[in-house]
Design a protein around this motif. Structure first.
Motif, PDB file in Angstrom:
ATOM      1  N   LEU A 182       0.552  -0.825  -0.057  1.00 51.46           N
ATOM      2  CA  LEU A 182       0.023   0.618   0.070  1.00 51.46           C
ATOM      3  C   LEU A 182       0.914   1.563   0.174  1.00 51.46           C
ATOM      4  O   LEU A 182       0.865   2.193  -0.527  1.00 51.46           O
ATOM      5  CB  LEU A 182      -0.724   0.027   1.330  1.00 51.46           C
ATOM      6  CG  LEU A 182      -1.690   0.829   1.478  1.00 51.46           C
ATOM      7  CD1 LEU A 182      -2.751   1.527   0.478  1.00 51.46           C
ATOM      8  CD2 LEU A 182      -2.811   0.853   2.364  1.00 51.46           C
ATOM      9  N   ALA A 183       2.027   1.112   0.383  1.00 49.54           N
ATOM     10  CA  ALA A 183       2.868   2.467   0.805  1.00 49.54           C
ATOM     11  C   ALA A 183       2.931   2.724  -1.368  1.00 49.54           C
ATOM     12  O   ALA A 183       3.168   3.656  -0.879  1.00 49.54           O
ATOM     13  CB  ALA A 183       3.791   2.379   1.609  1.00 49.54           C
ATOM     14  N   SER A 184       3.514   1.591  -1.166  1.00 45.07           N
ATOM     15  CA  SER A 184       4.291   1.518  -2.338  1.00 45.07           C
ATOM     16  C   SER A 184       3.059   1.768  -3.385  1.00 45.07           C
ATOM     17  O   SER A 184       4.011   2.764  -5.146  1.00 45.07           O
ATOM     18  CB  SER A 184       4.729   0.176  -3.372  1.00 45.07           C
ATOM     19  OG  SER A 184       6.124  -0.236  -2.109  1.00 45.07           O
ATOM     20  N   ILE A 238      -8.557   4.330   3.523  1.00 44.95           N
ATOM     21  CA  ILE A 238      -8.125   3.279   3.721  1.00 44.95           C
ATOM     22  C   ILE A 238      -8.730   2.688   4.631  1.00 44.95           C
ATOM     23  O   ILE A 238      -8.926   3.484   6.101  1.00 44.95           O
ATOM     24  CB  ILE A 238      -6.874   3.822   4.038  1.00 44.95           C
ATOM     25  CG1 ILE A 238      -6.365   3.774   2.679  1.00 44.95           C
ATOM     26  CG2 ILE A 238      -5.413   1.725   4.225  1.00 44.95           C
ATOM     27  CD1 ILE A 238      -5.023   4.244   2.881  1.00 44.95           C
ATOM     28  N   TYR A 239      -9.422   1.571   4.652  1.00 43.64           N
ATOM     29  CA  TYR A 239     -10.601   0.898   6.024  1.00 43.64           C
ATOM     30  C   TYR A 239      -9.565   0.113   6.689  1.00 43.64           C
ATOM     31  O   TYR A 239      -9.047  -1.025   5.832  1.00 43.64           O
ATOM     32  CB  TYR A 239     -11.949   0.444   5.687  1.00 43.64           C
ATOM     33  CG  TYR A 239     -13.007   1.123   5.492  1.00 43.64           C
ATOM     34  CD1 TYR A 239     -13.478   1.706   6.467  1.00 43.64           C
ATOM     35  CD2 TYR A 239     -13.602   1.779   3.552  1.00 43.64           C
ATOM     36  CE1 TYR A 239     -14.539   2.999   6.197  1.00 43.64           C
ATOM     37  CE2 TYR A 239     -13.864   2.651   3.738  1.00 43.64           C
ATOM     38  CZ  TYR A 239     -14.742   3.554   5.069  1.00 43.64           C
ATOM     39  OH  TYR A 239     -15.875   4.295   5.109  1.00 43.64           O
ATOM     40  N   THR A 240      -9.719  -0.241   8.121  1.00 41.26           N
ATOM     41  CA  THR A 240      -8.872  -1.256   8.719  1.00 41.26           C
ATOM     42  C   THR A 240     -10.100  -1.591   9.331  1.00 41.26           C
ATOM     43  O   THR A 240     -11.714  -0.762  10.086  1.00 41.26           O
ATOM     44  CB  THR A 240      -7.406  -0.613   9.846  1.00 41.26           C
ATOM     45  OG1 THR A 240      -7.827  -0.260  10.268  1.00 41.26           O
ATOM     46  CG2 THR A 240      -6.760   0.008   8.559  1.00 41.26           C
ATOM     47  N   LEU A 241      -9.844  -3.053  10.276  1.00 42.62           N
ATOM     48  CA  LEU A 241     -10.561  -3.638  10.971  1.00 42.62           C
ATOM     49  C   LEU A 241     -10.144  -2.961  12.469  1.00 42.62           C
ATOM     50  O   LEU A 241     -11.840  -3.825  13.283  1.00 42.62           O
ATOM     51  CB  LEU A 241     -10.239  -5.190  10.475  1.00 42.62           C
ATOM     52  CG  LEU A 241     -11.155  -5.933   9.431  1.00 42.62           C
ATOM     53  CD1 LEU A 241     -10.767  -7.458   9.189  1.00 42.62           C
ATOM     54  CD2 LEU A 241     -12.174  -5.183   8.938  1.00 42.62           C
ATOM     55  N   THR A 242      -9.297  -2.212  12.651  1.00 42.71           N
ATOM     56  CA  THR A 242      -9.244  -2.476  14.536  1.00 42.71           C
ATOM     57  C   THR A 242      -8.935  -0.852  14.488  1.00 42.71           C
ATOM     58  O   THR A 242      -8.218  -0.209  13.509  1.00 42.71           O
ATOM     59  CB  THR A 242      -9.097  -3.540  14.678  1.00 42.71           C
ATOM     60  OG1 THR A 242      -7.765  -2.819  14.361  1.00 42.71           O
ATOM     61  CG2 THR A 242      -9.272  -4.632  14.643  1.00 42.71           C
ATOM     62  N   VAL A 269      -9.946   1.583   0.118  1.00 43.88           N
ATOM     63  CA  VAL A 269      -9.071   0.585   0.436  1.00 43.88           C
ATOM     64  C   VAL A 269      -9.168  -0.044   1.489  1.00 43.88           C
ATOM     65  O   VAL A 269      -9.378   0.732   2.416  1.00 43.88           O
ATOM     66  CB  VAL A 269      -6.795   0.866  -0.086  1.00 43.88           C
ATOM     67  CG1 VAL A 269      -6.776  -0.006   0.329  1.00 43.88           C
ATOM     68  CG2 VAL A 269      -6.937   1.789  -1.542  1.00 43.88           C
ATOM     69  N   HIS A 270      -9.813  -1.331   1.248  1.00 49.58           N
ATOM     70  CA  HIS A 270      -9.643  -2.408   2.450  1.00 49.58           C
ATOM     71  C   HIS A 270      -8.300  -3.006   3.331  1.00 49.58           C
ATOM     72  O   HIS A 270      -7.940  -3.702   2.448  1.00 49.58           O
ATOM     73  CB  HIS A 270     -10.718  -2.750   2.594  1.00 49.58           C
ATOM     74  CG  HIS A 270     -12.447  -1.931   2.641  1.00 49.58           C
ATOM     75  ND1 HIS A 270     -12.667  -1.645   2.509  1.00 49.58           N
ATOM     76  CD2 HIS A 270     -12.941  -2.163   3.540  1.00 49.58           C
ATOM     77  CE1 HIS A 270     -14.555  -1.006   1.947  1.00 49.58           C
ATOM     78  NE2 HIS A 270     -14.106  -1.445   3.537  1.00 49.58           N
ATOM     79  N   MET A 271      -7.687  -2.423   3.701  1.00 45.78           N
ATOM     80  CA  MET A 271      -6.303  -3.572   4.994  1.00 45.78           C
ATOM     81  C   MET A 271      -7.201  -4.487   5.491  1.00 45.78           C
ATOM     82  O   MET A 271      -7.442  -4.250   6.930  1.00 45.78           O
ATOM     83  CB  MET A 271      -5.572  -2.871   5.362  1.00 45.78           C
ATOM     84  CG  MET A 271      -4.720  -1.318   4.148  1.00 45.78           C
ATOM     85  SD  MET A 271      -3.665  -2.856   3.647  1.00 45.78           S
ATOM     86  CE  MET A 271      -2.073  -3.390   4.464  1.00 45.78           C
ATOM     87  N   GLY A 272      -7.916  -5.954   5.170  1.00 43.47           N
ATOM     88  CA  GLY A 272      -8.419  -6.164   5.839  1.00 43.47           C
ATOM     89  C   GLY A 272      -9.721  -6.638   5.633  1.00 43.47           C
ATOM     90  O   GLY A 272     -10.245  -5.326   4.979  1.00 43.47           O
ATOM     91  N   ILE A 276      -9.993  -1.018  -4.054  1.00 41.42           N
ATOM     92  CA  ILE A 276      -8.590  -2.511  -3.384  1.00 41.42           C
ATOM     93  C   ILE A 276      -8.968  -3.243  -2.633  1.00 41.42           C
ATOM     94  O   ILE A 276      -9.535  -2.237  -1.284  1.00 41.42           O
ATOM     95  CB  ILE A 276      -7.618  -1.208  -3.389  1.00 41.42           C
ATOM     96  CG1 ILE A 276      -7.793  -1.278  -5.470  1.00 41.42           C
ATOM     97  CG2 ILE A 276      -6.440  -2.687  -3.513  1.00 41.42           C
ATOM     98  CD1 ILE A 276      -6.214  -0.716  -5.353  1.00 41.42           C
ATOM     99  N   LEU A 277      -8.982  -4.390  -2.384  1.00 42.27           N
ATOM    100  CA  LEU A 277      -9.684  -5.594  -1.170  1.00 42.27           C
ATOM    101  C   LEU A 277      -7.909  -6.021  -1.590  1.00 42.27           C
ATOM    102  O   LEU A 277      -8.085  -6.949  -2.150  1.00 42.27           O
ATOM    103  CB  LEU A 277     -10.314  -6.237  -1.259  1.00 42.27           C
ATOM    104  CG  LEU A 277     -10.622  -7.173   0.239  1.00 42.27           C
ATOM    105  CD1 LEU A 277     -10.495  -6.473   1.329  1.00 42.27           C
ATOM    106  CD2 LEU A 277     -11.710  -8.052  -0.085  1.00 42.27           C
ATOM    107  N   LEU A 278      -7.730  -5.862   0.017  1.00 46.19           N
ATOM    108  CA  LEU A 278      -6.553  -6.316   0.610  1.00 46.19           C
ATOM    109  C   LEU A 278      -6.700  -7.376   1.889  1.00 46.19           C
ATOM    110  O   LEU A 278      -6.065  -6.860   2.460  1.00 46.19           O
ATOM    111  CB  LEU A 278      -5.317  -5.819   1.144  1.00 46.19           C
ATOM    112  CG  LEU A 278      -4.123  -4.754  -0.185  1.00 46.19           C
ATOM    113  CD1 LEU A 278      -4.219  -3.541   0.777  1.00 46.19           C
ATOM    114  CD2 LEU A 278      -3.326  -5.290  -0.850  1.00 46.19           C
ATOM    115  N   PRO A 279      -7.462  -8.835   1.605  1.00 39.60           N
ATOM    116  CA  PRO A 279      -7.896  -9.377   2.641  1.00 39.60           C
ATOM    117  C   PRO A 279      -6.637  -9.697   3.350  1.00 39.60           C
ATOM    118  O   PRO A 279      -4.998 -10.528   2.866  1.00 39.60           O
ATOM    119  CB  PRO A 279      -7.884 -10.419   2.349  1.00 39.60           C
ATOM    120  CG  PRO A 279      -7.912 -10.822   0.853  1.00 39.60           C
ATOM    121  CD  PRO A 279      -7.431  -9.101   0.123  1.00 39.60           C
TER     122      PRO A 279
END
Length: 701
Positions: free
Chosen positions: A243-245, A256-260, A324-327, A352-355
């Motif tokens: 993601l940083a890249s 950018i969504y995270t779960l926690t 973007v979803h990180m999780g 973009i989903l990054l599961p």
């Protein structure tokens, strides 16, 4: 004055004019918008509107509210779940000449004025949070008059009533009581952006808007601007490095969504260190801070907000370029609700989903905090007295529930009539109560099925948009193929999952760095003048970015910190000092501190003084001793930001700082809201400190 018997064409002309005032000179009512408005204003029906984000649901209820007021009816009551949503809606209402106000936890200093405006009939629209419906004063003094005088009741984001999960709000179930007490002929509108058949049925049943006379308007979910992709990278550090890249190449600004909460903070720190303009936004972010962050995203002053689900419903940025979803979220409903924020007024938006393999563990945790088993719930009822109120903190040690779950259970029991919230806490009512085991079991089965659907979404080789639309029972989908032609599967064009080795090493070094970032507060709370404090706007003399040794919930430092803070007062153990030294050694400050000062502690004065003293000795800093509170200023316990700041201002005996050049390291045991550091820093800056670097041993979350 308009009446219900006027020709609908005249009413539609008025509605079109109000829409142009709301949305601009070229705006035109959609046919379904007009159908809903006519049903509410002319026929006084109940309606359930399920339409995608950006369709214009808020235009329906603001226009209906204005038209009903012109007919002499009372104000519209909108129950709305998020502060961001309320702020946007009040601004929209004002553009159409609608006098609107809110009552929520973020504007406590304004409640009295709002109550007076309601009583005097000066408001067209009152927006309230669902939790406010069961505040004893509001419930007993304001709600009866609203139920008696309301011209329209709107339940926005109505899916919140449906599930035990991230978006579930127990107090939404109290809306049914409000609706049942309305006089005959008062229209009711429930709205949501994403709901499958199960949720639609559940909302209708829970809110009492079902039945043969209810108008249900349900639109399609196809979004031609959204380009859906899934990028599978097993390692969490490599996902962050990916993601940083790639973030700088994504179009415009986004979310950018995270779960926690902790993941949002850690990822925001990593991306910031890479020179990317991002900030963290969570449910623990203060109200005024949220306003500033939302404005920065709206104005494209940041590339992204790294957010939990706290940034979602109601946030309105039509040109949002990516999500973007990180999780992965635990259900297609939640996922589509969040990705639907993007691309409403752009030709293309990247989704973009990054599961991660840890997603299922997080889902399992949130499922575990759903409604408890019957014997635990009855334990809550049995420990309440019918006369003497019991506070939540006093009740907590008596039942096998943590504070947040206990509060949820009490709210549900209150709605069900088994307990009642009164001044001073909770009492039992003695009314019989039945545990709805069948309902909870059905919800658990549905939750499991939706979690499986999210795993299937990641694995499918078919059209991703079609997959989501079928999961949400899109009424515009036929039985045949409905490929979008834009997702990675349809186009055969996908993001590479390869990550540059240098980027991975950089991310690993940052994520492994000891300690946590402590971002400074940016805005003073609103309403301070009403509390006799002349602070407002941006904070000009606050602390620099700070650091924290660890969270009390961390698997590593959490246990060690809890043992020290829960134990007897005394000098800091050497391992704790070593950890503090490691954090300071990795601190990327602009200028090294030249002096250290400890904040006074009521519980562990020797501990905090020994930490400050050892840091002074090892770092060869001037030890300025302890920043003590003035005797006439008691310890501040208020949780509300405005009241907390009011109690902290001018509360310290500031030492003589003459001859002290350079930044000052300010040490405290714990930090939660950040207001103690902010107000102490302002006092020290006012006494001549060049800069203040806050450092705390622990944060609870």
């Amino acid at each position: 004055m308009t009446t219900a018997s006027e020709a609908p064409t005249d009413l539609r002309t008025d509605a079109e004019r109000l829409l142009r005032e709301l949305a601009g000179p070229v705006a035109r009512l959609r046919e379904d918008q007009w159908i809903a408005i006519e049903a509410l204003v002319v026929h006084r029906r109940r309606a359930l509107v399920v339409q995608r984000t950006g369709w214009g649901k808020s235009a329906v209820y603001f226009i209906a509210a204005k038209l009903l007021r012109q007919q002499g009816l009372g104000p519209t009551v909108i129950v709305s779940p998020l502060l961001a949503l309320m702020r946007n809606q009040v601004a929209s209402a004002e553009r159409a000449g609608v006098k609107a106000a809110t009552i929520n936890s973020g504007n406590m200093t304004e409640w009295e004025d709002v109550h007076a405006d309601v009583a005097a009939g000066r408001l067209d629209v009152l927006l309230v949070s669902p939790e406010r419906l069961n505040n004893p004063d509001f419930r007993d003094q304001v709600l009866p008059s609203l139920a008696g005088d309301a011209g329209l009741v709107v339940v926005d984001e109505a899916h919140c009533v449906s599930d035990w999960g991230h978006d579930f709000r127990p107090d939404y179930r109290r809306i049914r009581t409000l609706i049942s007490e309305l006089r005959e002929g008062i229209p009711v509108l429930a709205t949501t952006a994403t709901a499958n058949d199960r949720v639609v049925s559940d909302v209708a049943a829970q809110l009492g808007v079902g039945g043969g006379d209810t108008l249900v308007l349900r639109g399609g979910l196809e979004r031609e601007s959204l380009h859906l992709s899934v990028v599978k990278i097993e390692n969490s550090t490599e996902r962050a490095a990916w993601l940083a890249s790639h973030l700088a190449q994504l179009p415009g600004s986004g979310i950018i969504y995270t779960l926690t909460v902790s993941a949002a903070r850690d990822l925001a720190s990593l991306l910031s260190d890479q020179g990317l303009a991002v900030s963290a936004y969570t449910g623990q972010t203060d109200t005024t801070e949220r306003e500033t962050l939302e404005a920065e995203l709206l104005n494209n002053d940041v590339k992204a907000l790294v957010a939990t689900s706290a940034l979602g419903m109601g946030f309105d940025k039509p040109d949002l370029g990516f999500v973007v979803h990180m999780g992965a979220p635990s259900s297609p409903i939640s996922y589509y609700q969040q990705v639907g924020r993007a691309g409403r007024a752009t030709e293309r938006a990247e989704v973009i989903l990054l599961p991660g393999h840890e997603d299922r563990q997080i889902w399992s945790y949130f499922a575990s905090v759903a409604f408890p088993r019957e014997h635990v719930v009855r334990q809550v009822i049995d420990n309440l007295d019918p006369v003497k109120p019991q506070s939540t903190p006093a009740l907590e040690p008596l039942v096998d529930l943590n504070r947040s779950r206990l509060e949820m259970v009490l709210k549900v029991l209150d709605v069900d009539g088994a307990v009642q919230r009164v001044r001073g806490g909770w009492i039992s009512t003695g009314q019989p109560w039945t545990y709805d085991a069948d309902r909870y079991e059905r919800l658990e089965q549905a939750r499991d099925a939706e979690q499986q659907a999210m795993l299937d979404y990641q694995r499918t080789d078919g059209c991703r948009m079609e997959f989501l639309r079928r999961q949400l029972d899109d009424p515009n989908l036929g039985d045949g193929k409905a490929e979008c032609g834009r997702c990675d599967n349809c186009t055969g064009q996908s993001y590479s999952s390869q990550v540059d080795a240098t980027a991975v090493e950089s991310a690993k070094a940052r994520l492994d760095r000891p300690g946590l970032d402590l971002p400074p507060r940016k805005q003073w709370p609103s309403g301070m003048k009403k509390l006799g404090v002349s602070l407002s706007g941006k904070i000009a003399d606050g602390p620099e970015p700070g650091r924290i040794l660890g969270r009390l919930t961390d698997l590593g430092w959490g246990g060690r910190l809890r043992a020290v803070l829960d134990g007897p007062d005394g000098p800091a153990p050497s391992a704790l000092i070593d950890g503090c030294i490691a954090v300071l050694a990795s601190w990327d400050w602009k200028s090294r501190p030249t002096a250290v000062l400890a904040l006074e502690s009521d519980t562990h004065p020797k501990l905090v003084q020994s930490v400050a003293g050892e840091l002074a000795r090892i770092g060869k800093l001037t030890d300025l001793g302890v920043l003590r509170r003035r005797p006439d200023h008691p310890r501040v316990t208020a949780a509300n930001s405005a009241f907390r700041v009011a109690g902290l201002v001018d509360s310290w005996d500031v030492p003589d700082l003459s001859g002290t050049d350079g930044p000052l390291l300010l040490v405290d045991l714990t930090t939660d809201t950040g207001w103690t550091f902010t107000c102490a820093a302002a006092a020290l800056r006012g006494a001549g400190a060049d800069a203040v670097l806050p450092f705390a041993l622990a944060t609870p979350k």
